[in-house]
Structure formats: structure tokens, C-alpha cells
Design a protein around this motif. Structure first.
Motif, PDB file in Angstrom:
ATOM      1  N   LYS A 144       9.222 -12.051  12.210  1.00 44.47           N
ATOM      2  CA  LYS A 144       9.676 -12.927  11.234  1.00 44.47           C
ATOM      3  C   LYS A 144       9.544 -12.413   9.888  1.00 44.47           C
ATOM      4  O   LYS A 144       8.585 -11.780   9.423  1.00 44.47           O
ATOM      5  N   VAL A 145      10.434 -12.939   9.023  1.00 46.46           N
ATOM      6  CA  VAL A 145      10.428 -12.698   7.605  1.00 46.46           C
ATOM      7  C   VAL A 145       9.181 -13.530   7.009  1.00 46.46           C
ATOM      8  O   VAL A 145       9.091 -14.476   7.476  1.00 46.46           O
ATOM      9  N   LYS A 146       8.515 -12.840   6.266  1.00 51.11           N
ATOM     10  CA  LYS A 146       7.261 -13.616   5.533  1.00 51.11           C
ATOM     11  C   LYS A 146       7.448 -14.118   4.161  1.00 51.11           C
ATOM     12  O   LYS A 146       8.447 -13.244   3.418  1.00 51.11           O
ATOM     13  N   GLY A 147       7.026 -15.084   3.735  1.00 52.78           N
ATOM     14  CA  GLY A 147       7.528 -15.587   2.459  1.00 52.78           C
ATOM     15  C   GLY A 147       8.831 -16.240   2.301  1.00 52.78           C
ATOM     16  O   GLY A 147       9.457 -16.444   3.372  1.00 52.78           O
ATOM     17  N   ALA A 148       9.310 -16.513   1.169  1.00 54.60           N
ATOM     18  CA  ALA A 148      10.574 -17.067   0.925  1.00 54.60           C
ATOM     19  C   ALA A 148      11.830 -16.108   1.328  1.00 54.60           C
ATOM     20  O   ALA A 148      11.746 -15.222   1.018  1.00 54.60           O
ATOM     21  N   LYS A 149      12.574 -16.723   2.289  1.00 54.09           N
ATOM     22  CA  LYS A 149      13.628 -15.827   2.718  1.00 54.09           C
ATOM     23  C   LYS A 149      14.652 -15.673   1.700  1.00 54.09           C
ATOM     24  O   LYS A 149      15.441 -16.678   1.219  1.00 54.09           O
ATOM     25  N   GLN A 150      15.433 -14.520   1.551  1.00 57.05           N
ATOM     26  CA  GLN A 150      16.426 -14.024   0.486  1.00 57.05           C
ATOM     27  C   GLN A 150      17.668 -13.923   1.191  1.00 57.05           C
ATOM     28  O   GLN A 150      17.460 -13.801   2.597  1.00 57.05           O
ATOM     29  N   MET A 151      18.747 -13.867   0.819  1.00 56.63           N
ATOM     30  CA  MET A 151      20.161 -13.732   1.637  1.00 56.63           C
ATOM     31  C   MET A 151      20.164 -12.548   2.326  1.00 56.63           C
ATOM     32  O   MET A 151      20.546 -12.745   3.506  1.00 56.63           O
ATOM     33  N   TRP A 152      19.507 -11.319   1.754  1.00 59.54           N
ATOM     34  CA  TRP A 152      19.751 -10.272   2.799  1.00 59.54           C
ATOM     35  C   TRP A 152      18.384 -10.074   3.417  1.00 59.54           C
ATOM     36  O   TRP A 152      18.500  -8.810   3.859  1.00 59.54           O
ATOM     37  N   ASP A 153      17.433 -10.770   3.656  1.00 60.71           N
ATOM     38  CA  ASP A 153      16.275 -10.522   4.215  1.00 60.71           C
ATOM     39  C   ASP A 153      16.576 -10.433   5.691  1.00 60.71           C
ATOM     40  O   ASP A 153      17.491 -11.048   6.334  1.00 60.71           O
ATOM     41  N   ARG A 154      15.762  -9.290   6.369  1.00 60.42           N
ATOM     42  CA  ARG A 154      15.721  -9.044   7.791  1.00 60.42           C
ATOM     43  C   ARG A 154      14.432  -8.991   8.375  1.00 60.42           C
ATOM     44  O   ARG A 154      13.519  -8.637   7.653  1.00 60.42           O
ATOM     45  N   PRO A 155      14.343  -9.589   9.608  1.00 57.60           N
ATOM     46  CA  PRO A 155      12.878  -9.353  10.237  1.00 57.60           C
ATOM     47  C   PRO A 155      12.711  -8.085  10.251  1.00 57.60           C
ATOM     48  O   PRO A 155      13.514  -6.881  10.367  1.00 57.60           O
ATOM     49  N   PRO A 156      11.480  -7.629  10.321  1.00 56.11           N
ATOM     50  CA  PRO A 156      10.780  -6.555  10.363  1.00 56.11           C
ATOM     51  C   PRO A 156      11.362  -5.677  11.464  1.00 56.11           C
ATOM     52  O   PRO A 156      11.935  -4.225  11.162  1.00 56.11           O
ATOM     53  N   HIS A 157      11.479  -6.072  12.508  1.00 57.63           N
ATOM     54  CA  HIS A 157      11.915  -5.263  13.700  1.00 57.63           C
ATOM     55  C   HIS A 157      13.371  -5.034  13.724  1.00 57.63           C
ATOM     56  O   HIS A 157      13.695  -3.772  13.966  1.00 57.63           O
ATOM     57  N   LYS A 158      14.143  -5.818  12.912  1.00 52.70           N
ATOM     58  CA  LYS A 158      15.428  -5.428  12.590  1.00 52.70           C
ATOM     59  C   LYS A 158      15.672  -4.261  11.524  1.00 52.70           C
ATOM     60  O   LYS A 158      16.529  -3.555  11.825  1.00 52.70           O
ATOM     61  N   ARG A 159      14.898  -4.495  10.846  1.00 51.94           N
ATOM     62  CA  ARG A 159      14.846  -3.097   9.716  1.00 51.94           C
ATOM     63  C   ARG A 159      14.557  -1.914  10.303  1.00 51.94           C
ATOM     64  O   ARG A 159      15.089  -0.888   9.841  1.00 51.94           O
ATOM     65  N   VAL A 160      13.513  -1.754  11.358  1.00 54.41           N
ATOM     66  CA  VAL A 160      13.178  -0.601  11.917  1.00 54.41           C
ATOM     67  C   VAL A 160      14.247  -0.186  12.756  1.00 54.41           C
ATOM     68  O   VAL A 160      14.427   1.140  12.997  1.00 54.41           O
ATOM     69  N   MET A 161      14.740  -1.106  13.663  1.00 58.96           N
ATOM     70  CA  MET A 161      15.761  -0.637  14.708  1.00 58.96           C
ATOM     71  C   MET A 161      17.002  -0.161  14.045  1.00 58.96           C
ATOM     72  O   MET A 161      17.637   0.698  14.222  1.00 58.96           O
ATOM     73  N   ASP A 162      17.280  -0.693  12.638  1.00 60.64           N
ATOM     74  CA  ASP A 162      18.520  -0.251  12.005  1.00 60.64           C
ATOM     75  C   ASP A 162      18.167   1.141  11.606  1.00 60.64           C
ATOM     76  O   ASP A 162      18.963   2.236  11.129  1.00 60.64           O
TER      77      ASP A 162
END
Length: 389
Positions: A144-162
Motif C-alpha cells: 500500500k501507499v504509505k501516508g497521504a496519497k498524491q495524484m501520481w502515487d503508486r503502491p510499492p509493488h507497482k513501482r517495482v514491477m514497472d
């Protein structure tokens, strides 16, 4: 003296090189259509049909929406990666994409968001799960995204997979309802494409030469932007190495003459030019014929911008507005939207271009194109919610 290309010749060349010169009928060879274009941009928005489907349908109206998924997920005739945006490319181009894997993979790995993400889930953990379970979408992971979510935030697994996808370690296995499924590249890309290597100079030469071939004529900037896979310095160096480029002078729609370059066979292309089809076309906002707004304005005098990401109060036209092409002129704009559950295609706004006379014949051609577009998405009713031309 530089070869001179009139504005009409330039428009005809550009339409021909982008597969919009011929009437879009006859036998469909989808792989060849994509190869001719170089790539087809993917987009998530389904206003009438998603952009990639509309782009392919505009070249041959025997195309139907499931065909691209078949080509990607079953036939393995295309692969998915990043040009200027997410796109599908012919699978045989894969060896020439090695630099792009490295460039984009390294760039994504350098982002602070990625460095933060790998503290929550490692690349090897993701690859191990995919190796054991088969192709997975991001929905298979639960970071999950931690903290206040910004418009372009992605979960950690999405960042790593990308990042793994950008780097070529993962590949798009298939899509289901446009959801991307990731798999190990060695299980998606055939070995005879994956194992071929070319040095950087060879890849840059191929990228620049194939960009110019599909543009028919171009500035260095246009060549650089075509794939989004080379930088300005590399493009200039390529042009200095190439000894078969033809210097041309190109007439703009406003009568100005501009310097550009063309491939070695430009005179043969000019000799074989034929007038574009008289069929009227509704063009997708992401279509390559309109993607470069400066080129569009220079050649056609057509000022266009895609306003779906513009705040509503600042839009000149509307959310999803389609240019209307007839022969070699843009003659209007139309805002349409599908209501598939109701079996309806809604026409919400229409604007003729200044100086374009909307005769009865032109109105009939627009009605015919709307009917063809309705058939693509399997609806039958066309509802005009604004004044007809």
C-alpha cells in the motif's frame, strides 16, 4: 539545390506514410499495419473505443477490438513497451529496443519513489512469484501507499514491477479487460528475438532511419521524437554519419519554405504519389497523424490540442474531440461518446473548420463514417444532441 516539396505533395506524402491515403477496406494484415506505422500507442480511455483500436480501425475498417489482444497475448507478433508512451511494436523490432530497456530501466531505478518502494518489496520477490505462479497483474500484490496519497502515487509493488518492465526483465504477457499481466521476458519473447544483440550505434542508426522512413520527411527534432528512444545529440551524430539523406525544402500551409531531410528514395515516393481517398475520416486524438501538433499545424494549418487533461473551464473545445479528415484537409471537429449499454453513439458537439463548406455530400459522408464507427463498437443508434452540419 535542395529538392522542393510543395505543401500538397507534403500532405499526400505524410498521409500515405501513415496509412491514411488509401480507402480503409480490403483484406486486413494487422501485423503489417503495425509494422508500417512503427508502433501503435495504447491508451486506457474508452470514450468510443480505446485509442489503439481506433487507430488500427482507421487504417482498415475490417479491424475489430479483440484482434490486438490476440496478436499480443497469443500470436506473440507484437510486444509492449514505451515509445513516447505505452505502445505495441512489431516483435521483430525487439532486438533494436535493447538500449531503450537500459535507458528507461536505469531512469526508473534512479527515482526516489523506486528506491523507497524496494524497501517494501524486492524485485527478486516479485520475479520469484511470477516464475512460480505464472503471469500476474498488479492486483496479485497488496503493498500500500504509505501516508497521504498524491495524484501520481503508486503502491510499492507497482513501482517495482514497472521498473522491471522498463528494464526488459518483465514483459507484458497479455491484457484482460485492458489490465496488464506481467511475465518473465524469457517466457514471452521468442529466443531468436531476445538473444540477438546489436551495438548502440547500430540501434541508433536503425531507430533514426526507420523514423525518417515513416515520417517521409522530417527535421532532426521530429526524428528524435518519433520513437522517444534517442536523444538530440545521438540524432545529430546519426545525421552526420548518414551519407544518403536528401536535403529538401518543404512548403508549409502558410506558404513558408522550411528546411528538412528525406530518405534516399524520396523522388520515387514523389513520382508514385496518388491523391488520398475522398472518404471522410473521424480521427482519434492519439492518432500518429495528429500527435505532433507543430507538424500538424505546419502541414495542414490545423491547430489542435487534446483537452481531456485540461480543466473543464479552460477547454476551448471539449473533453474528447475528434478531428475530421477529408482527402488531405481537416474540415471539422466532433465530440462523440459511446453509450454501449443503451446501444447508442452520442454526438454532443460539432464544429466545422473555417472555410470548410459543409455540403449535403459532406454531411452524408460524415453520417456514413459515424455509422461505420457505430458498427465497430456494435451499437446501432446515432443520437445527435447538437445541431447537425
Amino acid at each position: 539545390m535542395a529538392l522542393q516539396i510543395s505543401n500538397r505533395e507534403a500532405r499526400w506524402l505524410w498521409l500515405q506514410s501513415q496509412g491514411l491515403s488509401d480507402t480503409p477496406t480490403g483484406p486486413l494484415n494487422l501485423s503489417e499495419t503495425i509494422r508500417h506505422l512503427g508502433y501503435v500507442q495504447l491508451d486506457t480511455i474508452q470514450n468510443v473505443t480505446r485509442a489503439h483500436h481506433h487507430i488500427l480501425w482507421s487504417r482498415n475498417q475490417n479491424y475489430r477490438e479483440p484482434m490486438l489482444d490476440q496478436l499480443l497475448g497469443k500470436d506473440r507478433a507484437v510486444f509492449e513497451h514505451f515509445t513516447h508512451d505505452a505502445s505495441v511494436l512489431p516483435i521483430e523490432f525487439y532486438p533494436m529496443w535493447q538500449r531503450q530497456f537500459r535507458r528507461l530501466g536505469d531512469r526508473a531505478a534512479g527515482y526516489a519513489s523506486f528506491q523507497k518502494a524496494i524497501k517494501d518489496i524486492g524485485a527478486q520477490e516479485i520475479k520469484d512469484r511470477i516464475a512460480a505462479e505464472g503471469p500476474l497483474s498488479t492486483h496479485a500484490f497488496d503493498t500500500k501507499v504509505k501516508g497521504a496519497k498524491q495524484m501520481w502515487d503508486r503502491p510499492p509493488h507497482k513501482r517495482v514491477m514497472d521498473q522491471l518492465w522498463y528494464a526488459g526483465e518483465l514483459a507484458t504477457s497479455h491484457r484482460h479487460n485492458f489490465t496488464k499481466y506481467y511475465d518473465l521476458s524469457e517466457r514471452v519473447i521468442p529466443p531468436h528475438h531476445r538473444e540477438v544483440t546489436h551495438d548502440d550505434i547500430g540501434q541508433i542508426d536503425w531507430l533514426c532511419r526507420n523514423a525518417l522512413d515513416r515520417l517521409a520527411f522530417a527535421s532532426l527534432g521530429e526524428i528524435q521524437r518519433f520513437w522517444g528512444a534517442v536523444d538530440a545529440k545521438e540524432t545529430r551524430a546519426w545525421a552526420q554519419r548518414a551519407d544518403d539523406l536528401v536535403a529538401i525544402k518543404l512548403e508549409g500551409r502558410d506558404g513558408r519554405w522550411l528546411q528538412a531531410m528525406a530518405p534516399a528514395d524520396i523522388e520515387a515516393r514523389l513520382a508514385n504519389l496518388v491523391a488520398p481517398t475522398s472518404r471522410l475520416r473521424i480521427i482519434n486524438p492519439f492518432d500518429p497523424i495528429v500527435r505532433d501538433r507543430n507538424r500538424l499545424l505546419t502541414l495542414f494549418g490545423f491547430a489542435y490540442r487534446n483537452e481531456m487533461f485540461v480543466p473543464a473551464a479552460q477547454r476551448i473545445w471539449g473533453y474528447y474531440v475528434y478531428p475530421i479528415l477529408e482527402r488531405d484537409r481537416f474540415v471539422g471537429r466532433i465530440e462523440i461518446k459511446a453509450d454501449r449499454p443503451a446501444g447508442r453513439l452520442r454526438v454532443t458537439q460539432f464544429w466545422p473548420e473555417p472555410g470548410a463548406r459543409w455540403s449535403v455530400g459532406k454531411q452524408d459522408k460524415l453520417a456514413a463514417e459515424l455509422s461505420r464507427l457505430a458498427r465497430l463498437i456494435d451499437v446501432s443508434d446515432i443520437l445527435w444532441e447538437c445541431d447537425r452540419p
